[in-house]
Motif scaffolding. Structure first.
Motif, PDB file in Angstrom:
ATOM      1  N   TRP A  49       0.834  -1.202   0.000  1.00 57.57           N
ATOM      2  CA  TRP A  49       0.000   0.000   0.000  1.00 57.57           C
ATOM      3  C   TRP A  49       0.869   1.253   0.000  1.00 57.57           C
ATOM      4  CZ3 TRP A  49      -1.682   3.563   3.977  1.00 57.57           C
ATOM      5  CH2 TRP A  49      -2.811   4.292   3.614  1.00 57.57           C
ATOM      6  N   VAL A  50       1.976   1.219   0.719  1.00 59.46           N
ATOM      7  CA  VAL A  50       2.888   2.364   0.774  1.00 59.46           C
ATOM      8  C   VAL A  50       3.643   2.545  -0.540  1.00 59.46           C
ATOM      9  CG1 VAL A  50       5.021   3.225   1.845  1.00 59.46           C
ATOM     10  CG2 VAL A  50       3.156   2.395   3.289  1.00 59.46           C
ATOM     11  N   ILE A  51       4.153   1.476  -1.098  1.00 52.84           N
ATOM     12  CA  ILE A  51       5.011   1.600  -2.285  1.00 52.84           C
ATOM     13  C   ILE A  51       4.231   1.746  -3.585  1.00 52.84           C
ATOM     14  CG2 ILE A  51       6.908   0.361  -1.174  1.00 52.84           C
ATOM     15  CD1 ILE A  51       6.219  -2.076  -2.907  1.00 52.84           C
ATOM     16  N   SER A  52       2.923   1.573  -3.532  1.00 53.75           N
ATOM     17  CA  SER A  52       2.129   1.603  -4.760  1.00 53.75           C
ATOM     18  C   SER A  52       1.855   3.003  -5.294  1.00 53.75           C
ATOM     19  CB  SER A  52       0.794   0.888  -4.529  1.00 53.75           C
ATOM     20  OG  SER A  52       0.000   1.629  -3.631  1.00 53.75           O
ATOM     21  N   VAL A  53       2.024   4.010  -4.484  1.00 51.67           N
ATOM     22  CA  VAL A  53       1.688   5.372  -4.907  1.00 51.67           C
ATOM     23  C   VAL A  53       2.845   6.015  -5.660  1.00 51.67           C
ATOM     24  CG1 VAL A  53       0.003   5.676  -3.061  1.00 51.67           C
ATOM     25  CG2 VAL A  53       2.365   6.379  -2.694  1.00 51.67           C
ATOM     26  N   LYS A  54       2.529   7.013  -6.479  1.00 49.23           N
ATOM     27  CA  LYS A  54       3.543   7.652  -7.320  1.00 49.23           C
ATOM     28  C   LYS A  54       4.043   8.978  -6.761  1.00 49.23           C
ATOM     29  CE  LYS A  54       1.880   5.404 -11.446  1.00 49.23           C
ATOM     30  NZ  LYS A  54       1.355   5.520 -12.781  1.00 49.23           N
ATOM     31  N   LYS A  55       3.173   9.752  -6.150  1.00 49.48           N
ATOM     32  CA  LYS A  55       3.552  11.079  -5.674  1.00 49.48           C
ATOM     33  C   LYS A  55       4.178  10.997  -4.276  1.00 49.48           C
ATOM     34  CE  LYS A  55      -0.090  13.527  -8.158  1.00 49.48           C
ATOM     35  NZ  LYS A  55      -1.260  14.392  -7.988  1.00 49.48           N
ATOM     36  N   PRO A  56       5.277  11.713  -4.061  1.00 49.99           N
ATOM     37  CA  PRO A  56       5.932  11.703  -2.747  1.00 49.99           C
ATOM     38  C   PRO A  56       4.998  12.137  -1.606  1.00 49.99           C
ATOM     39  CG  PRO A  56       7.372  12.709  -4.364  1.00 49.99           C
ATOM     40  CD  PRO A  56       6.043  12.495  -5.037  1.00 49.99           C
ATOM     41  N   GLU A  57       4.159  13.121  -1.850  1.00 48.23           N
ATOM     42  CA  GLU A  57       3.240  13.580  -0.804  1.00 48.23           C
ATOM     43  C   GLU A  57       2.240  12.482  -0.423  1.00 48.23           C
ATOM     44  OE1 GLU A  57       1.373  15.476   2.176  1.00 48.23           O
ATOM     45  OE2 GLU A  57       3.299  15.979   1.266  1.00 48.23           O
ATOM     46  N   THR A  58       1.729  11.776  -1.423  1.00 46.05           N
ATOM     47  CA  THR A  58       0.795  10.679  -1.144  1.00 46.05           C
ATOM     48  C   THR A  58       1.506   9.572  -0.374  1.00 46.05           C
ATOM     49  OG1 THR A  58      -0.359  11.203  -3.199  1.00 46.05           O
ATOM     50  CG2 THR A  58      -0.859   9.083  -2.185  1.00 46.05           C
ATOM     51  N   ARG A  59       2.734   9.306  -0.739  1.00 50.07           N
ATOM     52  CA  ARG A  59       3.492   8.281  -0.020  1.00 50.07           C
ATOM     53  C   ARG A  59       3.701   8.681   1.435  1.00 50.07           C
ATOM     54  NH1 ARG A  59       7.954   4.221  -1.921  1.00 50.07           N
ATOM     55  NH2 ARG A  59       8.924   3.709   0.055  1.00 50.07           N
ATOM     56  N   ARG A  60       4.043   9.943   1.691  1.00 43.04           N
ATOM     57  CA  ARG A  60       4.191  10.409   3.082  1.00 43.04           C
ATOM     58  C   ARG A  60       2.875  10.218   3.849  1.00 43.04           C
ATOM     59  NH1 ARG A  60       7.579  14.100   0.532  1.00 43.04           N
ATOM     60  NH2 ARG A  60       5.934  15.623   0.163  1.00 43.04           N
ATOM     61  N   GLN A  61       1.767  10.510   3.186  1.00 40.49           N
ATOM     62  CA  GLN A  61       0.458  10.329   3.822  1.00 40.49           C
ATOM     63  C   GLN A  61       0.206   8.852   4.133  1.00 40.49           C
ATOM     64  OE1 GLN A  61      -2.204  12.096   0.980  1.00 40.49           O
ATOM     65  NE2 GLN A  61      -1.673  14.194   1.570  1.00 40.49           N
ATOM     66  N   HIS A  62       0.572   7.985   3.216  1.00 46.36           N
ATOM     67  CA  HIS A  62       0.377   6.551   3.448  1.00 46.36           C
ATOM     68  C   HIS A  62       1.239   6.059   4.608  1.00 46.36           C
ATOM     69  CE1 HIS A  62      -1.793   4.886  -0.327  1.00 46.36           C
ATOM     70  NE2 HIS A  62      -2.177   6.126  -0.084  1.00 46.36           N
ATOM     71  N   VAL A  63       2.480   6.494   4.663  1.00 53.22           N
ATOM     72  CA  VAL A  63       3.364   6.089   5.766  1.00 53.22           C
ATOM     73  C   VAL A  63       2.763   6.542   7.100  1.00 53.22           C
ATOM     74  CG1 VAL A  63       5.626   6.496   6.835  1.00 53.22           C
ATOM     75  CG2 VAL A  63       5.470   5.976   4.386  1.00 53.22           C
ATOM     76  N   GLU A  64       2.284   7.764   7.149  1.00 53.57           N
ATOM     77  CA  GLU A  64       1.682   8.272   8.380  1.00 53.57           C
ATOM     78  C   GLU A  64       0.413   7.492   8.731  1.00 53.57           C
ATOM     79  OE1 GLU A  64       0.885  10.390  11.834  1.00 53.57           O
ATOM     80  OE2 GLU A  64       2.729  10.009  10.721  1.00 53.57           O
ATOM     81  N   ARG A  65      -0.377   7.163   7.728  1.00 51.62           N
ATOM     82  CA  ARG A  65      -1.604   6.388   7.988  1.00 51.62           C
ATOM     83  C   ARG A  65      -1.290   4.990   8.477  1.00 51.62           C
ATOM     84  NH1 ARG A  65      -5.833   6.918   3.274  1.00 51.62           N
ATOM     85  NH2 ARG A  65      -6.816   5.326   4.555  1.00 51.62           N
ATOM     86  N   VAL A  66      -0.228   4.377   7.981  1.00 53.29           N
ATOM     87  CA  VAL A  66       0.165   3.060   8.507  1.00 53.29           C
ATOM     88  C   VAL A  66       0.407   3.190  10.007  1.00 53.29           C
ATOM     89  CG1 VAL A  66       1.950   1.271   8.518  1.00 53.29           C
ATOM     90  CG2 VAL A  66       1.174   2.223   6.339  1.00 53.29           C
ATOM     91  N   ARG A  67       1.185   4.186  10.377  1.00 58.05           N
ATOM     92  CA  ARG A  67       1.523   4.397  11.789  1.00 58.05           C
ATOM     93  C   ARG A  67       0.271   4.611  12.638  1.00 58.05           C
ATOM     94  NH1 ARG A  67       2.315   8.065  15.363  1.00 58.05           N
ATOM     95  NH2 ARG A  67       1.671   9.789  14.058  1.00 58.05           N
ATOM     96  N   THR A  68      -0.586   5.512  12.205  1.00 55.51           N
ATOM     97  CA  THR A  68      -1.766   5.833  13.015  1.00 55.51           C
ATOM     98  C   THR A  68      -2.810   4.712  12.992  1.00 55.51           C
ATOM     99  OG1 THR A  68      -2.786   7.080  11.205  1.00 55.51           O
ATOM    100  CG2 THR A  68      -1.463   8.322  12.785  1.00 55.51           C
ATOM    101  N   GLN A  69      -3.009   4.097  11.851  1.00 52.53           N
ATOM    102  CA  GLN A  69      -4.031   3.058  11.772  1.00 52.53           C
ATOM    103  C   GLN A  69      -3.626   1.794  12.520  1.00 52.53           C
ATOM    104  OE1 GLN A  69      -5.034   2.788   7.571  1.00 52.53           O
ATOM    105  NE2 GLN A  69      -6.459   4.497   7.755  1.00 52.53           N
ATOM    106  N   LEU A  70      -2.349   1.473  12.538  1.00 49.12           N
ATOM    107  CA  LEU A  70      -1.908   0.345  13.363  1.00 49.12           C
ATOM    108  C   LEU A  70      -2.246   0.609  14.827  1.00 49.12           C
ATOM    109  CD1 LEU A  70       1.580  -0.499  11.830  1.00 49.12           C
ATOM    110  CD2 LEU A  70      -0.393  -2.027  11.900  1.00 49.12           C
ATOM    111  N   LYS A  71      -1.990   1.822  15.279  1.00 49.44           N
ATOM    112  CA  LYS A  71      -2.277   2.174  16.675  1.00 49.44           C
ATOM    113  C   LYS A  71      -3.773   2.165  16.965  1.00 49.44           C
ATOM    114  CE  LYS A  71      -0.094   5.915  17.797  1.00 49.44           C
ATOM    115  NZ  LYS A  71       0.791   7.041  18.094  1.00 49.44           N
ATOM    116  N   GLU A  72      -4.591   2.373  15.938  1.00 53.26           N
ATOM    117  CA  GLU A  72      -6.046   2.318  16.103  1.00 53.26           C
ATOM    118  C   GLU A  72      -6.566   0.883  16.077  1.00 53.26           C
ATOM    119  OE1 GLU A  72      -7.399   4.774  12.887  1.00 53.26           O
ATOM    120  OE2 GLU A  72      -6.807   6.632  13.892  1.00 53.26           O
ATOM    121  N   GLY A  73      -5.675  -0.074  15.848  1.00 55.01           N
ATOM    122  CA  GLY A  73      -6.074  -1.479  15.862  1.00 55.01           C
ATOM    123  C   GLY A  73      -6.284  -2.110  14.493  1.00 55.01           C
TER     124      GLY A  73
END
Length: 113
Positions: A49-73
């Motif tokens: 999911w992280v590596i599939s995006v093309k734009k650097p900004e979208t990738r940063r958003q995905h990395v942050e969402r991985v972090r936050t969504q893991l913590k949300e369970g």
């Protein structure tokens, strides 16, 4: 002189852990613990999911969402792996296969029957 121990963070069976995602997990002990608690195939889905995006900004958003969504369970990305292919440079035979197929193949190959 004290030795610098390198923190090991698990990857998936088909993908290496990207540096940006590794840094995000290293910066957050709770997210890192959740990461280590999910299955290797689930980790692979997050990586896809992280590596599939093309734009650097979208990738940063995905990395942050991985972090936050893991913590949300959340144990897997909501929409499943978004990567159209598992081979990001398009040079290998896997470049025409959906990420999920390559992940399952890698898992099966890693098992001894």
């Amino acid at each position: 002189m004290p030795s610098m121990a390198k923190t090991v963070i698990s990857a998936g069976p088909a993908h290496k852990l990207p540096t940006d995602l590794r840094k995000a997990l290293l910066s957050d002990a709770e997210a890192r613990a959740k990461w280590e608690d999910i299955t290797p195939l689930a980790r692979n889905e997050w990586i896809c999911w992280v590596i599939s995006v093309k734009k650097p900004e979208t990738r940063r958003q995905h990395v942050e969402r991985v972090r936050t969504q893991l913590k949300e369970g959340m144990r897997r990305p909501v929409a499943g792996p978004a990567a159209p292919t598992a081979d990001t440079n398009g040079s290998g035979p896997e470049s025409q296969l959906p990420c999920e197929v390559v992940v399952v193949s890698a898992y099966i190959d890693s098992r001894s029957f």
